[in-house]
Design a protein around this motif. Structure first.
Motif, mmCIF file in Angstrom:
data_model
loop_
_atom_site.group_PDB
_atom_site.id
_atom_site.type_symbol
_atom_site.label_atom_id
_atom_site.label_comp_id
_atom_site.label_asym_id
_atom_site.label_seq_id
_atom_site.Cartn_x
_atom_site.Cartn_y
_atom_site.Cartn_z
ATOM 1 N N GLU A 134 42.683 37.750 45.613
ATOM 2 C CA GLU A 134 42.329 37.533 44.207
ATOM 3 C C GLU A 134 43.328 38.212 43.280
ATOM 4 O O GLU A 134 43.747 37.626 42.266
ATOM 5 N N LEU A 137 46.394 36.222 42.989
ATOM 6 C CA LEU A 137 46.207 35.019 42.170
ATOM 7 C C LEU A 137 46.305 35.335 40.683
ATOM 8 O O LEU A 137 46.692 34.480 39.880
ATOM 9 N N LEU A 138 45.967 36.562 40.318
ATOM 10 C CA LEU A 138 45.973 36.947 38.903
ATOM 11 C C LEU A 138 47.250 37.664 38.508
ATOM 12 O O LEU A 138 47.404 38.098 37.354
ATOM 13 N N GLY A 140 50.036 36.858 37.690
ATOM 14 C CA GLY A 140 50.809 36.303 36.581
ATOM 15 C C GLY A 140 50.415 36.860 35.228
ATOM 16 O O GLY A 140 51.111 36.627 34.237
ATOM 17 N N LEU A 141 49.316 37.583 35.177
ATOM 18 C CA LEU A 141 48.877 38.230 33.935
ATOM 19 C C LEU A 141 48.989 39.740 34.083
ATOM 20 O O LEU A 141 48.741 40.286 35.155
ATOM 21 N N GLU A 145 46.154 41.726 29.890
ATOM 22 C CA GLU A 145 45.779 40.324 29.735
ATOM 23 C C GLU A 145 44.587 39.977 30.619
ATOM 24 O O GLU A 145 43.711 39.206 30.234
ATOM 25 N N GLN A 146 44.550 40.538 31.810
ATOM 26 C CA GLN A 146 43.409 40.289 32.692
ATOM 27 C C GLN A 146 42.117 40.805 32.066
ATOM 28 O O GLN A 146 41.076 40.139 32.139
ATOM 29 N N GLN A 148 41.577 41.204 28.866
ATOM 30 C CA GLN A 148 41.299 40.336 27.727
ATOM 31 C C GLN A 148 40.598 39.067 28.199
ATOM 32 O O GLN A 148 39.602 38.621 27.629
ATOM 33 N N LEU A 149 41.153 38.491 29.259
ATOM 34 C CA LEU A 149 40.592 37.264 29.822
ATOM 35 C C LEU A 149 39.157 37.489 30.296
ATOM 36 O O LEU A 149 38.244 36.714 29.973
ATOM 37 N N ALA A 150 38.950 38.570 31.036
ATOM 38 C CA ALA A 150 37.601 38.875 31.521
ATOM 39 C C ALA A 150 36.640 39.022 30.345
ATOM 40 O O ALA A 150 35.491 38.553 30.404
ATOM 41 N N LEU A 152 36.812 37.611 27.295
ATOM 42 C CA LEU A 152 36.498 36.307 26.699
ATOM 43 C C LEU A 152 35.523 35.532 27.579
ATOM 44 O O LEU A 152 34.582 34.900 27.094
ATOM 45 N N LEU A 153 35.747 35.595 28.874
ATOM 46 C CA LEU A 153 34.864 34.879 29.794
ATOM 47 C C LEU A 153 33.454 35.468 29.752
ATOM 48 O O LEU A 153 32.462 34.737 29.814
ATOM 49 N N ARG A 154 33.386 36.797 29.610
ATOM 50 C CA ARG A 154 32.065 37.424 29.531
ATOM 51 C C ARG A 154 31.331 36.965 28.268
ATOM 52 O O ARG A 154 30.140 36.612 28.305
ATOM 53 N N ASP B 3 26.974 40.692 31.550
ATOM 54 C CA ASP B 3 26.558 39.441 32.182
ATOM 55 C C ASP B 3 26.284 39.702 33.659
ATOM 56 O O ASP B 3 26.317 40.843 34.123
ATOM 57 N N SER B 159 52.003 30.449 36.154
ATOM 58 C CA SER B 159 52.410 31.434 37.165
ATOM 59 C C SER B 159 52.077 30.929 38.562
ATOM 60 O O SER B 159 52.670 31.361 39.551
#
Lengths: 165, 165
Positions: A134, A137-138, A140-141, A145-146, A148-150, A152-154, B3, B159
């Motif tokens: 995992e 796979l991430l 690239g961020l 950024e990871q 931030q992404l988490a 927004l998804l939350r 969440d 990526s």
DNA sequence: ATAAAGTATCTCAGTGCTAAGAAACTTTCA
DNA sequence: TGAAAGTTTCTTAGCACTGAGATACTTTAT
């Protein structure tokens, strides 16, 4: 910089200029990433004679409590699949000796599913490689950024009613 | 604010403090959102006698060019499923009179799939409701946040080698 | 010109899921 | 208390997908 979804959005704007396709910029990308993630995670599971469904159950039991046990209903909520799917997953895992089913002591309809020593050993072996896959796979961020992404998804999950239980 | 995935992360930190579960904060949430999105989009497709697979093919043809036609291989790349899945999807759509298959004029192995008038009418009817459903699903984020999210997902896709074609 | 490699599509057995419903038990409430 | 409603788990038919492989054609290399 453009990915496949940028092309899709361009095509929609050309063919149906009356529609605003921007939601697809989010949902299309999530769907595509989901497929890519899945393929890569499956590759790792395969190395250990597992599939996504079995890993899911074993991992959920592993983290649930010190006894590594849960009811089928608990597994169902965590996995977002139907009760029938859980029954079948448990059949397979039980046949392989990775979990046991015992009657519940408080509710005679109920069942308690528990990781066997073999199940515990297997999931503990696979887990580090899974988290590692995992992380790759991430990669690239950046870490920021990871996060931030988490976040927004939350927010999105909460807005759709996803709860802690 | 928390969440379901926050709970999962807490559980992992308690049971396996040696592992850093933060990648799950991203991948777990994407997987969960994917399931929620899918369920909601399916509900909309169902209203129009469609499923995700059929919608996918019809929409890809609709946006591809003015003739609404594409080869099975083109559909395959866009959908990220195997050639066998495309063959079967086309069988179903052809049986319903929504697409036609014609031999390619340049390559005798090839086939050209084209939307029929009925197929065009159906997808054009469903499309606005589909985009609307997607917009609703994202309504928990501001327009700015949606753009930010799309940007992060694009970076990630790039990526991983996702290309425009 | 020919063989070998590559490409496009399809077929089919096996797999894991859903949806519907059955069976057994528990909770609610009149 | 008893009936109705709800819950928990399992069963099964049907469905869409994958993976492997077949077939037919095209391209590449000799």
């Amino acid at each position: 910089m453009a990915d496949h979804v940028d092309l899709v959005l361009e095509q929609w704007r050309a063919r149906r200029p009356d529609l605003d396709p921007s939601p697809m910029g989010v949902i299309g990308r999530m769907s595509r990433l989901g497929a890519l993630f899945d393929a890569e995670l499956r590759r790792n599971f395969g190395k250990h004679d597992l599939d996504r469904a079995s890993f899911d159950v074993l991992a959920t039991l592993r983290r649930s409590n010190a006894e590594h046990s849960l009811t089928p209903a608990g597994l169902m909520h965590s996995s977002m699949v139907t009760s029938g799917a859980i029954s079948q997953r448990l059949d397979r895992l039980e046949a392989r000796g990775l979990v046991t089913r015992a009657p519940s002591e408080t509710d005679r309809r109920g069942v308690l599913v528990t990781l066997t020593p073999a199940g515990l050993e297997l999931i503990d072996k696979v887990l580090p490689t899974h988290v590692d896959t995992e992380a790759q796979l991430l990669a690239g961020l950046s870490a920021d950024e990871q996060d931030q992404l988490a976040g927004l998804l939350r927010t999105l999950l909460e807005s759709l009613g996803d709860k802690r239980d």
